[in-house]
Enzyme design. Sequence first.
Site, PDB file in Angstrom:
ATOM      1  N   TYR A 269       9.060   5.700  45.361  1.00 10.97           N
ATOM      2  CA  TYR A 269       7.707   5.301  44.906  1.00 10.97           C
ATOM      3  C   TYR A 269       7.369   3.888  45.373  1.00 10.97           C
ATOM      4  O   TYR A 269       6.237   3.604  45.776  1.00 10.97           O
ATOM      5  CB  TYR A 269       7.596   5.413  43.382  1.00 10.97           C
ATOM      6  CG  TYR A 269       7.539   6.855  42.935  1.00 10.97           C
ATOM      7  CD1 TYR A 269       6.365   7.597  43.065  1.00 10.97           C
ATOM      8  CD2 TYR A 269       8.658   7.496  42.432  1.00 10.97           C
ATOM      9  CE1 TYR A 269       6.320   8.930  42.694  1.00 10.97           C
ATOM     10  CE2 TYR A 269       8.624   8.831  42.058  1.00 10.97           C
ATOM     11  CZ  TYR A 269       7.442   9.542  42.188  1.00 10.97           C
ATOM     12  OH  TYR A 269       7.396  10.867  41.842  1.00 10.97           O
TER      13      TYR A 269
ATOM     14  N   ARG B 167      -4.609  11.716  24.877  1.00 16.21           N
ATOM     15  CA  ARG B 167      -4.932  11.207  26.214  1.00 16.21           C
ATOM     16  C   ARG B 167      -6.431  11.033  26.422  1.00 16.21           C
ATOM     17  O   ARG B 167      -6.849  10.354  27.347  1.00 16.21           O
ATOM     18  CB  ARG B 167      -4.335  12.119  27.285  1.00 16.21           C
ATOM     19  CG  ARG B 167      -2.868  11.874  27.547  1.00 16.21           C
ATOM     20  CD  ARG B 167      -2.623  10.591  28.363  1.00 16.21           C
ATOM     21  NE  ARG B 167      -2.732  10.863  29.800  1.00 16.21           N
ATOM     22  CZ  ARG B 167      -3.668  10.381  30.579  1.00 16.21           C
ATOM     23  NH1 ARG B 167      -4.603   9.596  30.084  1.00 16.21           N
ATOM     24  NH2 ARG B 167      -3.689  10.671  31.852  1.00 16.21           N
TER      25      ARG B 167
ATOM     26  N   ARG C 297       0.978  17.313  28.920  1.00 18.23           N
ATOM     27  CA  ARG C 297      -0.369  17.900  28.934  1.00 18.23           C
ATOM     28  C   ARG C 297      -0.468  19.348  28.503  1.00 18.23           C
ATOM     29  O   ARG C 297      -1.553  19.828  28.190  1.00 18.23           O
ATOM     30  CB  ARG C 297      -0.972  17.739  30.341  1.00 18.23           C
ATOM     31  CG  ARG C 297      -1.470  16.340  30.593  1.00 18.23           C
ATOM     32  CD  ARG C 297      -1.675  16.111  32.065  1.00 18.23           C
ATOM     33  NE  ARG C 297      -0.392  16.209  32.758  1.00 18.23           N
ATOM     34  CZ  ARG C 297      -0.210  15.924  34.037  1.00 18.23           C
ATOM     35  NH1 ARG C 297      -1.227  15.556  34.776  1.00 18.23           N
ATOM     36  NH2 ARG C 297       0.977  16.017  34.582  1.00 18.23           N
TER      37      ARG C 297
END
Length: 343
Positions: free
Chosen positions: A150, A38, A29
């Site tokens: 996760y 994106r 980003r």
Amino acid sequence: MTETDRFLRACRREAVDVMPIWMMRQAGRYMPEYRALREKYTLLELCKTPELALKVTMQPLRLGVDAAILFADILLPLEPMGAPFEFAKGEGPVVHDPIRDRAGIERLRVIDPEDGLGYVLESIKLIRKELNGKVPLIGFAGAPFTLASYLIEGGKSAHFVKTKKLMYGEPEAWHLLMEKLAEVVRKYLRAQIVAGAQVVQLFDSWVGQLGPDDYQQYIFPHVSKILKDIETTGVPVIHFGTGTTTLLPLQKKAGGTVIGVDWRLPMDDARAMLGDDVALQGNLDPTILFAPVPVIEARAADILQRMRGVGYVFNLGHGILPETPVESVQRLVDFVHEFRHPG
Ligand code: CP3
């Protein structure tokens, strides 16, 4: 020496013309061209469409880094294993149905990478073709503890309570989970190498949550099984984690051609701890890139002065942060390449 082999030579502890540099999360980003893509596609669409993954992988090469890293994510294997997830806006990854007991672990599938991750292997082939020898391509996978965190927590975590509850409370179920994840990761890294990855990195990003005794007991057998197998391919393996100051000797023993060091430990202390028979990678604090340029240069020079000799790859101690100024990243790359040891 060509630009092509500077990074590979450093991984193998051979002499280099100047220090090689690449950065974890170098595609992302902080780059305007990434943000533009994106706006049109989700992160998973970028990962799952080889033409788009190719495009993103190539974006940071304009900065002059010495390696490309495959654009993908460590969590991708979870979906074909039977634990689908999404990247929720502002929250990071969310696993829809977290796994918290033995039955859930037993249901996880030990997949072949060709089934369910074929798109990653396809991306690697496309990227190698496009790179055409310009810089080497790094493949990667998450390590069992980091992936398990996760799967069990269902997303990011501060204290890893659910993960550790399973680890301490049901050690047999824990080891079954680690075995399954290790086998998937081992096969996945091998498949990436066959597809064309010239170096692979194992991301054990959160394993620094554990002390050495727990690492030895709950993690070491599984990570070493992966790394010892991948080492036999002859392809350099980078073994990376954060918060690992007290774990580094065990991580080296578990395996890896290159050991990643975060910013909490000076690089020359890491060298003294680990010896000369392994390459090291690191360790600029990613937040230094928000400082004025002279501060960035002074910190980079300090690291470089601590790392005379062979077997060193310049990198950050962890991934580039999303708001990082691109000009500062560019300056860092140029500074590392221009640096000469005095005398
Ligand atoms: O350039 C590269 O380094 C290659 C691509 C890459 C991504 N993720 C793309 C990505 C790599 C190597 C990863 C590894 C990864 N993914 C790790 C290990 C490295 C580390 O930073 O510790 C972890 C823990 C993950 C899981 C993950 N993916 C999280 C926690 C998040 C959300 C946090 C965040 O930064 O927003 C992601 C999303 C993700 N993966 C992004 C990128 C570029 C964010 C960008 C986006 O939303 O477009």
